[in-house]
Design a protein around this motif. Structure first.
Motif, short mmCIF file in Angstrom:
data_model
loop_
_atom_site.label_atom_id
_atom_site.label_comp_id
_atom_site.label_asym_id
_atom_site.label_seq_id
_atom_site.Cartn_x
_atom_site.Cartn_y
_atom_site.Cartn_z
N SER A 8 0.89 -1.25 -0.11
CA SER A 8 0.04 0.06 0.05
C SER A 8 0.88 1.29 0.06
CB SER A 8 -0.94 -0.08 1.26
OG SER A 8 -0.16 -0.21 2.40
N ASP A 53 -2.70 -11.21 8.15
CA ASP A 53 -3.59 -10.89 9.42
C ASP A 53 -4.48 -9.91 8.98
OD1 ASP A 53 -2.15 -8.81 9.62
OD2 ASP A 53 -1.71 -8.88 11.70
N GLY A 54 -4.42 -9.16 7.77
CA GLY A 54 -5.31 -8.31 7.19
C GLY A 54 -4.96 -6.93 7.56
N THR A 55 -3.80 -6.68 8.25
CA THR A 55 -3.31 -5.51 8.58
C THR A 55 -2.01 -5.35 8.11
OG1 THR A 55 -4.41 -5.58 10.83
CG2 THR A 55 -2.61 -3.91 10.57
N ASP A 56 -1.47 -4.04 7.25
CA ASP A 56 -0.43 -3.74 6.82
C ASP A 56 0.73 -3.46 7.82
OD1 ASP A 56 -1.46 -4.03 4.39
OD2 ASP A 56 -1.11 -2.10 3.79
N GLU A 57 1.79 -4.06 7.80
CA GLU A 57 2.92 -3.78 8.73
C GLU A 57 4.12 -2.98 7.86
OE1 GLU A 57 0.82 -7.17 9.63
OE2 GLU A 57 2.25 -7.37 8.20
N ASP A 73 0.74 -6.34 4.03
CA ASP A 73 0.29 -7.20 5.06
C ASP A 73 1.18 -8.59 4.82
OD1 ASP A 73 -1.12 -9.02 6.56
OD2 ASP A 73 -2.93 -9.21 5.42
#
Length: 339
Positions: free
Chosen positions: A58, A154-158, A150
């Motif tokens: 993203s 887990d559905g969350t960008d790191e 991601d």
């Protein structure tokens, strides 16, 4: 594709999602007249960055610490704008060290922040002479460069760090001439240049093989539609990613088109013709898909569709369809894939 562009405009200026970063210079040439005075038209030299996106990221934020030009052994530093002075289309960014403290001398640019021929100025104006130059872009380790992705599913960008081999990008020679126009763009094709390691948490590597220097005055932008019936689906009819690949030259045999396969040094080791660029077809707005590839040199090119996965450091078997030939001209070029 992601692009850094150098645009040079005389009185001597990154399918594809593109970020263009522009910086302006004045280049002064000397004319000898009867009274031996120096007088010439100024040359506005612009440095730009553009990009084609990498899959599943993203943000791709690159922190530039230094950009230099070299001519006849002389090194000229381009003064970077500050993060406060640069307005980016999708927000503000900063380069942080390992302790989360700002690295104020580095300029943070999100390569996914602009599309097509949009641009962001990154350099202050300096005076240089006409001649042949090389450019070096320094992106040191721990400069603050990162991607948001991601990585663990887990559905969350790191945030994952980005490193550049040798901590710099070097580009082929280009010429700044007196009078006329000289416009260039450094085009980042992140699908080619971004190496994603298998180990979770390891830094992504941005390699020079997917970065090219384009003369804007001899370049075009390609855009078009991909009909809904040609978009990729799985066995259940669920839509899967569709990609457009671009090759230099005219080719009608799909078996000769190569994948993106590079060694650790960034040299092409794939079978077949090396792709110049690629981009994912966008399908969120309408039933048909759309694509764009910016900053392409004029001349004969081949475009093709594929549903195949392509990992740059792996030899992939690709299935290309709907080959089309296009003579790219300066400015905007349209080519659509329809049945």
């Amino acid at each position: 594709m992601t692009k850094i562009g150098i645009n040079t405009l005389f009185k001597f200026n990154k399918s594809a999602l593109a970020l263009v970063v522009s910086s302006s210079f004045l280049l002064m040439a000397c004319d000898n007249d009867d009274d031996k005075s120096s007088n010439s038209d100024p040359v506005a030299f612009n440095l730009s960055v553009s990009d084609a996106p990498v899959d599943n990221a993203s943000e791709v934020v690159v922190c530039f610490s230094e950009i230099t030009l070299k001519k006849d052994g002389e090194v000229i530093q381009l003064p970077l704008k500050t993060n406060d002075d640069v307005v980016q289309p999708v927000g503000a960014y900063e380069c942080l060290d390992a302790d989360g403290m700002p690295i104020n001398e580095n300029l943070a640019i999100n390569l996914l922040g602009a599309q097509g021929s949009e641009s962001i100025e990154i350099s202050e104006t300096i005076d240089v002479e006409p001649g042949e130059y090389q450019m070096r872009v320094a992106v040191p380790d721990f400069s603050g460069s990162y991607v948001m992705t991601d990585e663990d599913g887990d559905g969350t960008d790191e945030k994952v760090l980005v490193e550049v081999p040798s901590e710099e990008l070097k580009f082929s020679k280009f010429t700044v001439t007196q009078g006329g126009a000289a416009n260039f763009t450094l085009e980042f094709d992140l699908r080619k240049s971004m190496n994603i390691p298998n180990k979770e948490g390891a830094a992504w590597h941005l390699k020079p093989n997917g970065v090219r220097l384009i003369d804007n005055n001899e370049a075009g932008h390609i855009a078009g539609i991909v009909s809904e019936s040609l978009l990729c689906t799985d066995e259940s009819g669920i839509e899967t990613p569709t990609f457009v690949y671009l090759y230099v030259g005219s080719e009608s045999d799909a078996s000769l088109l190569g994948d993106m396969h590079y060694n650790e040094q960034g040299a092409y080791i794939g079978d077949g013709i090396e792709p110049l660029a690629s981009t994912e077809v966008l399908t969120e707005v309408q039933s048909d898909g759309s694509y764009e590839i910016g900053f392409v040199a004029t001349g004969e090119h081949t475009l093709a569709l594929t549903c195949s996965d392509d990992i740059p450091d792996v030899a992939d078997v690709m299935n290309f369809t709907n080959l089309q030939l296009l003579t790219v001209e300066k400015g905007n070029n349209e080519l659509s894939f329809t049945e």
